[in-house]
Design a protein around this motif. Sequence first.
Motif, PDB file in Angstrom:
ATOM      1  N   THR A   1      -3.337  -3.138  -8.572  1.00 24.91           N
ATOM      2  CA  THR A   1      -2.284  -2.914  -7.582  1.00 24.91           C
ATOM      3  C   THR A   1      -0.954  -3.512  -8.016  1.00 24.91           C
ATOM      4  OG1 THR A   1      -3.850  -2.795  -5.736  1.00 24.91           O
ATOM      5  CG2 THR A   1      -1.579  -3.350  -5.204  1.00 24.91           C
TER       6      THR A   1
ATOM      7  N   THR B   1       0.636   4.072  -2.946  1.00 25.55           N
ATOM      8  CA  THR B   1       0.210   5.433  -2.613  1.00 25.55           C
ATOM      9  C   THR B   1       1.362   6.426  -2.702  1.00 25.55           C
ATOM     10  OG1 THR B   1       0.529   4.966  -0.242  1.00 25.55           O
ATOM     11  CG2 THR B   1      -1.676   4.640  -1.146  1.00 25.55           C
ATOM     12  N   TRP B   2       2.606   5.944  -2.585  1.00 22.98           N
ATOM     13  CA  TRP B   2       3.770   6.832  -2.715  1.00 22.98           C
ATOM     14  C   TRP B   2       3.814   7.485  -4.090  1.00 22.98           C
ATOM     15  CZ3 TRP B   2       7.932   5.913  -6.131  1.00 22.98           C
ATOM     16  CH2 TRP B   2       8.993   6.827  -6.021  1.00 22.98           C
TER      17      TRP B   2
ATOM     18  N   VAL C   1       0.840  -1.204   0.000  1.00 23.27           N
ATOM     19  CA  VAL C   1       0.000   0.000   0.000  1.00 23.27           C
ATOM     20  C   VAL C   1       0.872   1.251   0.000  1.00 23.27           C
ATOM     21  CG1 VAL C   1      -1.643   1.344   1.363  1.00 23.27           C
ATOM     22  CG2 VAL C   1      -1.975  -1.119   1.080  1.00 23.27           C
ATOM     23  N   GLN C   2       1.940   1.242   0.783  1.00 27.59           N
ATOM     24  CA  GLN C   2       2.835   2.395   0.816  1.00 27.59           C
ATOM     25  C   GLN C   2       3.474   2.632  -0.550  1.00 27.59           C
ATOM     26  OE1 GLN C   2       4.450   1.066   5.069  1.00 27.59           O
ATOM     27  NE2 GLN C   2       5.525   2.869   4.355  1.00 27.59           N
TER      28      GLN C   2
ATOM     29  N   THR D   1       1.482   8.498  -5.913  1.00 25.07           N
ATOM     30  CA  THR D   1       0.512   9.589  -6.069  1.00 25.07           C
ATOM     31  C   THR D   1       0.827  10.769  -5.160  1.00 25.07           C
ATOM     32  OG1 THR D   1      -0.959   8.687  -4.368  1.00 25.07           O
ATOM     33  CG2 THR D   1      -1.265   7.895  -6.624  1.00 25.07           C
TER      34      THR D   1
ATOM     35  N   GLU E   1       1.342   9.132   0.330  1.00 20.92           N
ATOM     36  CA  GLU E   1       1.695   7.864   0.963  1.00 20.92           C
ATOM     37  C   GLU E   1       0.871   7.631   2.224  1.00 20.92           C
ATOM     38  OE1 GLU E   1       5.741   5.477   2.353  1.00 20.92           O
ATOM     39  OE2 GLU E   1       5.854   7.396   1.307  1.00 20.92           O
ATOM     40  N   THR E   2       0.336   6.421   2.329  1.00 23.35           N
ATOM     41  CA  THR E   2      -0.596   6.095   3.402  1.00 23.35           C
ATOM     42  C   THR E   2      -0.145   4.854   4.152  1.00 23.35           C
ATOM     43  OG1 THR E   2      -2.420   6.986   2.089  1.00 23.35           O
ATOM     44  CG2 THR E   2      -3.006   5.563   3.950  1.00 23.35           C
TER      45      THR E   2
END
Length: 329
Positions: A146, A122-123, A118-119, A125, A128-129
């Motif tokens: 993904t 989201t990085w 996930v990191q 975009t 990062e989450t």
Amino acid sequence: MSQGIQPGPNRATHFLFDHKVFTLEGARFILSATTEEPVMRFRLGKNDAEVALDKLCAEFNIDPKSFDGQLLDMAARGLKYVRQIKPGDSIPNELLDGTASWRVDEKHYQIARARLTVQLVTWMTGGETVITSLEHLEQVVGDPTTKARVHEAFRMIADRLALSGDVEQEVEKRVDLLAQELAYIEGLRERMHLLAMIRQGLETAHRIYKAERTMREEIVRMQTLCLPPLADLEARFAQVDAQTGEILVMLRKFEQNIAYIREMRDDLHQCLMPWEELLEDWQALQGAEMPPLDKGPALEALLKKTYHFLARRFSQASQWKLANRRPPK
């Protein structure tokens, strides 16, 4: 271990003593229940006896620089990682190569890998989450897009890190190694969540004994004593999550972050170890299906044990502050 006489291969990995004192019935090394200092406990007639490790050498004429003396020093340090050590046991891995001496389940690795995935996604975009919800993790990782985004992230990160050779493979290797280390944090996180059983048990006991003033007041005292150490544990996990929340930094300062994760793994493990026996007792009383607690001798004995545990370790005079560990440089 100290310099000088070095143990052979077996003694480099196991507690193999020479002195006959270590063959006494029931000989084992633990932390004293009264002083929390390392001691050797053994059977003496019908009773248990114990000798502090820092006095054992003098009591039994053991040279601190001898093999046995060095192993005693190792045993004292090893009790930070295991609840007891017996002569012949293997030396905890934490003291040998920095790896953990205990195991985690495959699910913990999968959770850690999913969070890193996930990191990575989201990085790209710029947002990062760090996701802690397992349900949300499964949704994101299960998204067909993904996997493609992860490979794109591998390429972008490899470019940022100026890697050479098979750059995607190198990034993937680092991510996998990070997941292996973070799996221990996830295993410990699960263990921390189990402590809610004790807190919930105290809430139930408070309702059961609400008409009995003395019992009710003791339970309130236990609930109060629980709060600081449990809040401290949650803060420590939050610190790890924050420090490992930037995937590019994690991969750029790879070795430093591996060392940091292991340091926090050991710190969290040491914080949770004292709770293990008490947690096992609550689990034994309530069972896997968490049946309602019943008023009676079994519950009252467990409440008494819980009170003694909390009062001894977590009196309000103690200061519960998050250990300020510096982030890797």
